[in-house]
Enzyme design. Structure first.
Site, mmCIF file in Angstrom:
data_model
loop_
_atom_site.group_PDB
_atom_site.id
_atom_site.type_symbol
_atom_site.label_atom_id
_atom_site.label_comp_id
_atom_site.label_asym_id
_atom_site.label_seq_id
_atom_site.Cartn_x
_atom_site.Cartn_y
_atom_site.Cartn_z
ATOM 1 N N ASP A 181 -0.116 -7.968 -0.685
ATOM 2 C CA ASP A 181 0.103 -8.045 0.855
ATOM 3 C C ASP A 181 -1.054 -8.105 1.371
ATOM 4 O O ASP A 181 -2.261 -8.178 0.764
ATOM 5 C CB ASP A 181 0.876 -6.530 1.042
ATOM 6 C CG ASP A 181 0.786 -6.252 2.702
ATOM 7 O OD1 ASP A 181 1.405 -7.129 3.267
ATOM 8 O OD2 ASP A 181 0.352 -5.381 3.095
ATOM 9 N N CYS A 216 8.536 -7.471 8.706
ATOM 10 C CA CYS A 216 6.963 -7.104 8.459
ATOM 11 C C CYS A 216 7.012 -5.945 7.635
ATOM 12 O O CYS A 216 7.888 -4.975 8.115
ATOM 13 C CB CYS A 216 6.645 -6.973 10.092
ATOM 14 S SG CYS A 216 4.704 -6.196 9.968
HETATM 15 N N1 DGL Z 1 1.703 -7.599 5.928
HETATM 16 C C1 DGL Z 1 1.937 -8.196 7.525
HETATM 17 C C2 DGL Z 1 3.393 -8.671 7.426
HETATM 18 O O1 DGL Z 1 4.311 -8.225 6.680
HETATM 19 C C3 DGL Z 1 1.580 -7.369 8.503
HETATM 20 C C4 DGL Z 1 0.147 -6.885 8.650
HETATM 21 C C5 DGL Z 1 -0.778 -8.344 8.919
HETATM 22 O O2 DGL Z 1 -0.745 -8.817 10.149
HETATM 23 O O3 DGL Z 1 -1.281 -8.582 8.073
HETATM 24 O O4 DGL Z 1 3.758 -9.384 8.266
#
Ligand code: DGL
Length: 266
Positions: free
Chosen positions: A12, A185
């Site tokens: 992530d 998200c």
């Molecule tokens: N991990 C991102 C997502 O799922 C959210 C955080 C980011 O903007 O990096 O879109």
């Protein structure tokens, strides 16, 4: 080559993907997991496609070098714009939250699907494309919710600011005929009780963390890749920075204490 005794690699842009790790721990309690969070370069959700693709390649290569048996793209933003890059370089099966969320939404809906996510995820139209590839007749209504990530990181999961923000963002989506709302998200599963309250009982929430954990279990079954050792698993967390309050926020996402932390510097 994927080996059953190897760990699952999950990655992530930061710590949000720990919601996926948490779902995996619950669904597959005997699997070892290596989690990579690019905490030095988060957030990705407002960055350009090219930058996200190059960071994503770098992380996937790092995990493949650690001999993972499966790669899980836990970040919706990375899955939205860089999934082809990951698939083309990977020597092991690749799963991602967008494919999993789209499949669950198509199974659930009778009327239409709402999708919420970061600006990059929503602008990429990746959810709508995945849903339409499965069923072109489903109506998709998307909405970027950029303030949700900082709200969740602040721990504001159920107060007036969070409630008003959710109502404001979701107003145009609820005008449409939807019966499923995809939480597109990593951070949004923590807002589930609030979003369900704002959405009302007729709209079902699709939590991609849970659906990708289900897909992972099915993939391990299909490829006979379940860890043969049914002992306490080993969890490892690799990050590119240890920011202030990392432990507190990370533990909130994970639902347990974060241990075995390793920092890499690029
Ligand atoms: N991990 C991102 C997502 O799922 C959210 C955080 C980011 O903007 O990096 O879109």
């Amino acid at each position: 080559m994927a080996k059953a005794s190897s760990p699952i690699g999950v990655f992530d842009s930061g710590i949000g993907g720990l919601t996926v790790v948490r779902a995996l721990m619950e669904r597959l309690p005997f699997e070892d997991i290596i989690y990579f969070g690019d905490t030095a370069r988060v957030p990705y959700g407002v960055k350009s496609r090219e930058t996200i693709q190059s960071f994503t390649r770098q992380i996937a290569e790092f995990l493949l070098a650690r001999d993972v048996k499966l790669l899980i793209v836990a970040c919706n933003t990375m899955a939205a714009v860089a999934i082809d890059q990951v698939r083309s370089l990977s020597t092991v099966p690749v799963l991602d939250v967008i494919d999993a969320g789209a499949r669950a939404a198509v199974e659930m809906t009778h009327r239409g699907v709402g999708v919420i996510g970061t600006p990059t995820t929503i602008n990429s139209n990746a959810y709508a494309r995945s849903i339409h590839a499965l069923n072109p007749a489903v109506h998709v209504h998307s909405q970027a919710c950029p303030l949700f990530v900082p709200l969740v990181e602040e721990g504001w999961l159920d107060n007036d600011v969070a409630r008003l923000t959710a109502r404001e963002y979701l107003k145009p989506v609820f005008v449409e005929q939807i019966d499923a709302l995809v939480l597109g998200c990593t951070h949004y599963p923590l807002l589930k009780p609030l979003l369900q309250e704002v959405a009302g009982p007729r709209i079902q929430l699709v939590d991609s963390a849970i659906t990708v954990a289900e897909q992972t279990a099915a993939t391990l079954d299909r490829l006979s890749l379940h860890n043969p050792q049914r002992v306490a698993p080993h969890y490892q967390y690799v990050v590119t920075d240890v920011p202030l309050r990392f432990q507190t926020i990370g533990s909130r996402f994970l639902g347990r204490e974060l241990t075995h932390l390793e920092q890499v510097r690029w």
